[in-house]
Design a protein around this motif. Structure first.
Motif, mmCIF file in Angstrom:
data_model
loop_
_atom_site.group_PDB
_atom_site.id
_atom_site.type_symbol
_atom_site.label_atom_id
_atom_site.label_comp_id
_atom_site.label_asym_id
_atom_site.label_seq_id
_atom_site.Cartn_x
_atom_site.Cartn_y
_atom_site.Cartn_z
ATOM 1 N N ASP A 85 55.914 40.288 35.328
ATOM 2 C CA ASP A 85 54.575 40.386 35.915
ATOM 3 C C ASP A 85 53.616 39.393 35.261
ATOM 4 O OD1 ASP A 85 55.214 42.434 37.742
ATOM 5 O OD2 ASP A 85 54.924 43.958 36.193
ATOM 6 N N HIS A 89 51.810 36.196 37.184
ATOM 7 C CA HIS A 89 50.347 36.109 37.248
ATOM 8 C C HIS A 89 49.767 34.972 36.409
ATOM 9 C CE1 HIS A 89 50.818 39.956 39.208
ATOM 10 N NE2 HIS A 89 49.568 39.848 39.606
ATOM 11 N N VAL A 115 48.609 42.718 33.169
ATOM 12 C CA VAL A 115 48.199 42.621 34.566
ATOM 13 C C VAL A 115 47.735 44.007 34.993
ATOM 14 C CG1 VAL A 115 48.939 42.103 36.931
ATOM 15 C CG2 VAL A 115 49.934 40.837 34.999
ATOM 16 N N TRP A 117 46.211 46.103 38.527
ATOM 17 C CA TRP A 117 45.971 46.072 39.962
ATOM 18 C C TRP A 117 44.838 47.061 40.270
ATOM 19 C CZ3 TRP A 117 50.669 45.348 37.753
ATOM 20 C CH2 TRP A 117 51.455 44.282 38.210
ATOM 21 N N PHE A 141 43.059 37.391 40.196
ATOM 22 C CA PHE A 141 44.288 36.887 40.811
ATOM 23 C C PHE A 141 44.273 37.286 42.270
ATOM 24 C CE2 PHE A 141 48.684 37.319 42.143
ATOM 25 C CZ PHE A 141 49.312 36.235 41.578
ATOM 26 N N GLY A 144 47.794 33.713 44.267
ATOM 27 C CA GLY A 144 48.682 33.311 43.190
ATOM 28 C C GLY A 144 49.375 31.973 43.359
ATOM 29 N N THR A 151 44.923 30.417 37.877
ATOM 30 C CA THR A 151 45.581 31.507 37.157
ATOM 31 C C THR A 151 46.086 31.072 35.785
ATOM 32 O OG1 THR A 151 47.767 31.078 38.116
ATOM 33 C CG2 THR A 151 46.330 32.593 39.312
ATOM 34 N N SER A 165 44.991 39.678 33.627
ATOM 35 C CA SER A 165 45.014 39.191 35.004
ATOM 36 C C SER A 165 44.645 40.364 35.904
ATOM 37 C CB SER A 165 46.403 38.660 35.361
ATOM 38 O OG SER A 165 46.437 38.269 36.717
ATOM 39 N N ASP A 167 44.639 41.647 39.396
ATOM 40 C CA ASP A 167 45.207 41.430 40.728
ATOM 41 C C ASP A 167 44.329 42.141 41.754
ATOM 42 O OD1 ASP A 167 46.869 41.636 43.106
ATOM 43 O OD2 ASP A 167 48.505 40.956 41.820
#
Length: 177
Positions: A85, A89, A115, A117, A141, A144, A151, A165, A167
């Motif tokens: 991951d 990212h 990362v 989300w 992000f 990507g 990134t 990061s 997402d």
């Protein structure tokens, strides 16, 4: 793709783009003509990368990771420090990124330490607050592709803080048009 009939064709794998799965028989002849170089379809310059990428350890401590997980209601699948991951990212689709991935050279660049989300505005606000309190650097992000190196994580000399990061792909609600 090498074919027994010695034809030179390009076939993109995956499903991200409309061109994936489409045979491009004219691409290699065009490239050979324009570059005056010959493409050898029997020889791969770099092997296809398989397995878990080797990356540096995360700079985040257990307490910081716990706080990140708390933002997403401890949904374990929405905060990751897994190397795959972090590599996905911190790299994109540029030729440079593909070389780093396929040559196993990801340890030569800095990748995000985690990362996350986010799905809601409240989660994004909580993450921004946490970043201020804990001294974290956030990099959004989107798709990507990284064609603009958006990134790409700056070195620890340029940015000593741990990098997260963020997402944004799960933020799917359109509030107005």
């Amino acid at each position: 793709e090498h074919r027994k009939d010695a034809s030179k064709v390009v076939l993109m794998h995956g499903d991200r783009y409309n061109i994936c799965g489409v045979t491009l028989p004219k691409l290699i002849p065009f490239l050979e003509k324009e570059s005056q170089l010959r493409v050898n379809t029997r020889h791969t310059a770099l092997p296809t990368f398989m397995g878990e990428p080797q990356v540096a350890e995360t700079a985040l401590g257990d307490e910081q990771l716990s706080k990140l997980r708390g933002i997403v209601a401890n949904d374990q699948g929405r905060v990751s420090i897994q190397s795959i991951d972090r590599a996905r990212h911190g790299t994109g689709h540029t030729q440079e990124d593909m070389f780093l991935i396929r040559s196993g050279s990801l340890e030569s660049i800095r990748l995000p330490d985690a990362v996350i989300w986010v799905e809601t505005e409240q989660e994004a606000e909580a993450l921004i607050s946490l970043a201020g309190e804990e001294g974290l650097c956030l990099i959004p992000f989107g798709g990507g592709t990284n064609v603009s190196h958006a990134t790409r994580c700056p070195s620890t000399v340029q940015e000593p803080r741990p990098i997260i990061s963020v997402d944004m792909r799960r933020m799917k609600k359109v509030l107005s048009v």
